[in-house]
Design a protein around this motif. Structure first.
Motif, PDB file in Angstrom:
ATOM      1  N   PRO A 293      62.623  58.672  12.510  1.00 49.66           N
ATOM      2  CA  PRO A 293      61.693  57.644  12.023  1.00 49.66           C
ATOM      3  C   PRO A 293      61.577  56.446  12.961  1.00 49.66           C
ATOM      4  CG  PRO A 293      63.070  58.438  10.232  1.00 49.66           C
ATOM      5  CD  PRO A 293      63.612  59.041  11.491  1.00 49.66           C
ATOM      6  N   ALA A 294      62.661  56.077  13.641  1.00 53.56           N
ATOM      7  CA  ALA A 294      62.609  54.945  14.574  1.00 53.56           C
ATOM      8  C   ALA A 294      61.633  55.230  15.713  1.00 53.56           C
ATOM      9  CB  ALA A 294      64.005  54.658  15.131  1.00 53.56           C
ATOM     10  N   VAL A 295      61.669  56.447  16.247  1.00 51.72           N
ATOM     11  CA  VAL A 295      60.755  56.794  17.337  1.00 51.72           C
ATOM     12  C   VAL A 295      59.333  56.969  16.811  1.00 51.72           C
ATOM     13  CG1 VAL A 295      60.314  58.395  19.239  1.00 51.72           C
ATOM     14  CG2 VAL A 295      62.659  57.890  18.586  1.00 51.72           C
ATOM     15  N   ILE A 296      59.190  57.444  15.564  1.00 45.03           N
ATOM     16  CA  ILE A 296      57.854  57.562  14.965  1.00 45.03           C
ATOM     17  C   ILE A 296      57.162  56.201  14.942  1.00 45.03           C
ATOM     18  CG2 ILE A 296      56.621  57.979  12.795  1.00 45.03           C
ATOM     19  CD1 ILE A 296      58.542  60.272  12.255  1.00 45.03           C
ATOM     20  N   LEU A 297      57.900  55.153  14.580  1.00 48.41           N
ATOM     21  CA  LEU A 297      57.329  53.804  14.578  1.00 48.41           C
ATOM     22  C   LEU A 297      56.770  53.444  15.952  1.00 48.41           C
ATOM     23  CD1 LEU A 297      59.776  51.573  12.482  1.00 48.41           C
ATOM     24  CD2 LEU A 297      57.328  51.874  12.094  1.00 48.41           C
ATOM     25  N   MET A 298      57.527  53.773  16.980  1.00 47.08           N
ATOM     26  CA  MET A 298      57.076  53.440  18.337  1.00 47.08           C
ATOM     27  C   MET A 298      55.889  54.294  18.750  1.00 47.08           C
ATOM     28  SD  MET A 298      60.695  52.673  20.302  1.00 47.08           S
ATOM     29  CE  MET A 298      61.803  53.817  19.445  1.00 47.08           C
ATOM     30  N   ALA A 299      55.898  55.571  18.357  1.00 47.15           N
ATOM     31  CA  ALA A 299      54.788  56.456  18.713  1.00 47.15           C
ATOM     32  C   ALA A 299      53.494  56.049  18.027  1.00 47.15           C
ATOM     33  CB  ALA A 299      55.139  57.899  18.345  1.00 47.15           C
ATOM     34  N   LEU A 300      53.600  55.386  16.869  1.00 45.97           N
ATOM     35  CA  LEU A 300      52.416  54.967  16.119  1.00 45.97           C
ATOM     36  C   LEU A 300      51.858  53.619  16.575  1.00 45.97           C
ATOM     37  CD1 LEU A 300      53.419  55.988  12.465  1.00 45.97           C
ATOM     38  CD2 LEU A 300      51.875  57.180  14.027  1.00 45.97           C
ATOM     39  N   ALA A 301      52.506  53.003  17.554  1.00 43.18           N
ATOM     40  CA  ALA A 301      52.017  51.713  18.049  1.00 43.18           C
ATOM     41  C   ALA A 301      50.612  51.866  18.613  1.00 43.18           C
ATOM     42  CB  ALA A 301      52.960  51.185  19.130  1.00 43.18           C
ATOM     43  N   PRO A 302      49.678  51.009  18.211  1.00 41.63           N
ATOM     44  CA  PRO A 302      48.293  51.141  18.677  1.00 41.63           C
ATOM     45  C   PRO A 302      48.156  50.776  20.151  1.00 41.63           C
ATOM     46  CG  PRO A 302      48.565  49.119  17.416  1.00 41.63           C
ATOM     47  CD  PRO A 302      49.853  49.872  17.280  1.00 41.63           C
ATOM     48  N   THR A 303      47.264  51.487  20.829  1.00 45.36           N
ATOM     49  CA  THR A 303      46.987  51.189  22.233  1.00 45.36           C
ATOM     50  C   THR A 303      46.448  49.769  22.355  1.00 45.36           C
ATOM     51  OG1 THR A 303      46.466  53.507  22.640  1.00 45.36           O
ATOM     52  CG2 THR A 303      45.723  51.910  24.275  1.00 45.36           C
ATOM     53  N   ALA A 304      46.955  49.046  23.345  1.00 42.08           N
ATOM     54  CA  ALA A 304      46.622  47.616  23.475  1.00 42.08           C
ATOM     55  C   ALA A 304      45.267  47.435  24.157  1.00 42.08           C
ATOM     56  CB  ALA A 304      47.721  46.903  24.257  1.00 42.08           C
ATOM     57  N   ASN A 305      44.199  47.284  23.358  1.00 39.14           N
ATOM     58  CA  ASN A 305      42.864  47.016  23.901  1.00 39.14           C
ATOM     59  C   ASN A 305      42.577  45.521  24.008  1.00 39.14           C
ATOM     60  OD1 ASN A 305      42.174  49.781  24.056  1.00 39.14           O
ATOM     61  ND2 ASN A 305      41.785  49.805  21.851  1.00 39.14           N
ATOM     62  N   ASN A 306      43.276  44.722  23.226  1.00 38.61           N
ATOM     63  CA  ASN A 306      43.112  43.270  23.269  1.00 38.61           C
ATOM     64  C   ASN A 306      44.428  42.622  22.888  1.00 38.61           C
ATOM     65  OD1 ASN A 306      43.237  43.159  20.296  1.00 38.61           O
ATOM     66  ND2 ASN A 306      41.181  44.084  20.392  1.00 38.61           N
ATOM     67  N   PHE A 307      44.440  41.303  22.839  1.00 39.39           N
ATOM     68  CA  PHE A 307      45.695  40.592  22.565  1.00 39.39           C
ATOM     69  C   PHE A 307      46.251  40.938  21.189  1.00 39.39           C
ATOM     70  CE2 PHE A 307      47.991  36.970  20.764  1.00 39.39           C
ATOM     71  CZ  PHE A 307      48.983  36.812  21.720  1.00 39.39           C
ATOM     72  N   ASP A 308      45.388  40.997  20.156  1.00 35.02           N
ATOM     73  CA  ASP A 308      45.859  41.262  18.803  1.00 35.02           C
ATOM     74  C   ASP A 308      46.492  42.643  18.687  1.00 35.02           C
ATOM     75  OD1 ASP A 308      45.052  38.791  17.904  1.00 35.02           O
ATOM     76  OD2 ASP A 308      43.086  39.489  17.210  1.00 35.02           O
ATOM     77  N   SER A 309      45.837  43.647  19.272  1.00 35.98           N
ATOM     78  CA  SER A 309      46.381  45.002  19.187  1.00 35.98           C
ATOM     79  C   SER A 309      47.678  45.113  19.984  1.00 35.98           C
ATOM     80  CB  SER A 309      45.365  46.024  19.686  1.00 35.98           C
ATOM     81  OG  SER A 309      45.023  45.780  21.037  1.00 35.98           O
ATOM     82  N   TRP A 384      56.241  63.214  20.300  1.00 37.03           N
ATOM     83  CA  TRP A 384      56.358  63.972  19.047  1.00 37.03           C
ATOM     84  C   TRP A 384      57.260  65.187  19.204  1.00 37.03           C
ATOM     85  CZ3 TRP A 384      55.552  62.276  14.393  1.00 37.03           C
ATOM     86  CH2 TRP A 384      54.665  61.218  14.198  1.00 37.03           C
ATOM     87  N   ILE A 385      57.303  65.761  20.389  1.00 39.05           N
ATOM     88  CA  ILE A 385      58.261  66.848  20.639  1.00 39.05           C
ATOM     89  C   ILE A 385      59.688  66.302  20.561  1.00 39.05           C
ATOM     90  CG2 ILE A 385      59.121  68.454  22.385  1.00 39.05           C
ATOM     91  CD1 ILE A 385      56.212  68.761  23.349  1.00 39.05           C
ATOM     92  N   SER A 386      59.902  65.131  21.159  1.00 45.65           N
ATOM     93  CA  SER A 386      61.223  64.500  21.091  1.00 45.65           C
ATOM     94  C   SER A 386      61.582  64.138  19.654  1.00 45.65           C
ATOM     95  CB  SER A 386      61.240  63.235  21.961  1.00 45.65           C
ATOM     96  OG  SER A 386      61.006  63.541  23.311  1.00 45.65           O
ATOM     97  N   ILE A 387      60.600  63.630  18.908  1.00 42.40           N
ATOM     98  CA  ILE A 387      60.830  63.270  17.506  1.00 42.40           C
ATOM     99  C   ILE A 387      61.247  64.494  16.707  1.00 42.40           C
ATOM    100  CG2 ILE A 387      59.654  62.548  15.382  1.00 42.40           C
ATOM    101  CD1 ILE A 387      57.959  60.662  17.206  1.00 42.40           C
ATOM    102  N   ALA A 388      60.564  65.609  16.934  1.00 43.64           N
ATOM    103  CA  ALA A 388      60.917  66.846  16.229  1.00 43.64           C
ATOM    104  C   ALA A 388      62.349  67.259  16.544  1.00 43.64           C
ATOM    105  CB  ALA A 388      59.936  67.954  16.608  1.00 43.64           C
TER     106      ALA A 388
END
Length: 412
Positions: A293-309, A384-388
């Motif tokens: 679950p810890a790595v899932i959180l990081m994998a779900l991080a949105p791609t940074a298109n602007n400062f807010d993201s 996701w392979i690592s997460i599995a």
């Protein structure tokens, strides 16, 4: 009983903490030395890094036998002095312009060999300094110091490298190793009995038999080997993912990596209580489950298109790193304390070296495998392979007999 009563352990703890800070400074200083001072490429950095781990793959099992044959204190003093002298040589060769990638790799192979023997003796020495009932608590203290060094060491190293340059920053680590060696010589302890000089192959076989035939150590060892494979894949992919996919700069990366160290400090502070309340096996099972679950959180991080993201992505990644470090902090002292508790003194070196060498061999496979998957399939797929893999390790551990392991129930 309090750990501070055991003065020999306190001195050992101070020596260990000092060298840990130096180690993280050196890791950064070597990378800067290769790239900035020697004009090396990323491939050169990879070869230089790999050279430090090569002795673990080639000499790990032999190191365990030799450490069991000698007094661990002597091994610790000699290898600390040896590592300090090697770093002084690297500094002098860098200043005079005599260093090259080839020579640096040779020196780091020697440095890695010294580290291999030091690690095997280090892990076998703690049971000689404190009663077995305090092993988990002692390892928790050592783990906390290591986590603090991991959190602040790179920042200190970066400041030193910027201030005085990479070659002279290496001298700080050299001094830390020499100080550790001097402090180690003052430690008074009851040495373990020397192992009879039976044939090398027979002694290696005895160590392997102990680890892989023990009711609980077998499961712990095999599961940990698999965990190191997927952990090394994860760490390899994450660094590139943070920099290239999420667009973090070096300062953001420093905060992210420091978050894992903070989590480790918190986890190691709670490790002893968790082991006493839930048992070593169940507390470790919880940690192994938490990695996925810890790595899932990081994998779900949105791609940074602007400062807010990018800010949102940073939150996802930092929280994920906190949980990942927390899991490592919880299980690290428990695993080490349990291994030391159930293993007879004459097998400590071989047990520790066997596990460490095969774990490091898994890293040698997992790190390039993670990079290959990321290049071929993309960062997210590789993660996701690592997460599995991490999730399977947690499930396997939780369903195994190891979850029933409790220190107080085991007899030597």
């Amino acid at each position: 009983m309090k750990l501070r009563v055991h003065r020999s352990f306190v001195r050992f703890w101070i020596a260990s903490t000092t060298s840990n800070f130096g180690t993280y400074i050196t890791t950064l200083a070597l990378q800067v030395l290769v790239v900035s001072n020697m004009g090396g490429s990323a491939v050169d950095v990879g070869w230089v890094s790999a050279s430090r781990w090569l002795p673990y793959v080639l000499l790990g099992l032999i190191a365990g036998v030799l450490v069991d044959r000698f007094h661990q204190k002597t091994v610790l003093v000699v290898t600390d002095m040896g590592r300090g002298i090697i770093l002084i040589f690297i500094c002098l060769m860098s200043i005079t312009g005599a260093i090259s990638i080839g020579w640096l790799m040779v020196l780091l192979v020697l440095f890695g060999a010294m580290s291999l023997f030091n690690d095997a003796a280090y892990q076998s020495f703690v049971p000689q300094l404190v009663p077995r009932s305090l092993l988990t608590r002692a390892n928790a203290r050592l783990e906390q110091s290591s986590a603090v060094a991991e959190t602040s060491g790179p920042a200190i190293g970066g400041g030193l490298v910027s201030w005085i340059g990479a070659p002279f920053a290496l001298l700080f680590d050299a001094v830390s190793y020499l100080f550790s060696a001097i402090l180690m010589t003052s430690i008074k302890h009851q040495p373990s009995k020397k192992v009879k000089a039976n044939p090398l192959g027979q002694q290696i076989k005895e160590g392997l038999h102990w680890v892989y035939q023990h009711q609980y150590l077998r499961t712990l060892a095999l599961n940990t080997h698999a965990w190191f494979l997927f952990h090394s894949m994860t760490m390899t992919v994450l660094i590139s993912f943070f920099l290239m996919e999420l667009g973090f700069d070096a300062s953001y990366l420093g905060y992210v990596l420091a978050a894992a160290g903070v989590g480790a400090v918190v986890g190691s502070s709670l490790s002893t209580r968790a082991g006493e309340r839930f048992g070593v096996g169940r507390a470790m099972a919880f940690s192994r489950i938490l990695y996925g679950p810890a790595v899932i959180l990081m994998a779900l991080a949105p791609t940074a298109n602007n400062f807010d993201s990018q800010y949102i992505a940073l939150i996802f990644v930092v929280v994920g790193q906190l949980f990942y470090g927390f899991a490592m902090g919880i299980e690290g002292p428990l695993e080490m304390g349990y291994r030391q508790y159930v293993t007879p003194s004459h097998l400590q070196g071989r047990m520790n070296a066997t596990l460490r060498s095969i774990n490091r061999s898994a890293v040698v496979i997992g790190a390039p495998l993670g990079g290959t998957l990321a290049d071929g399939l993309g960062f997210i797929t590789a993660l996701w392979i690592s997460i599995a893999g991490l999730a399977l390790c947690g499930l396997w551990f939780s369903l195994s007999s190891m979850r029933k392991a409790r220190i107080e129930d085991d007899e030597i």
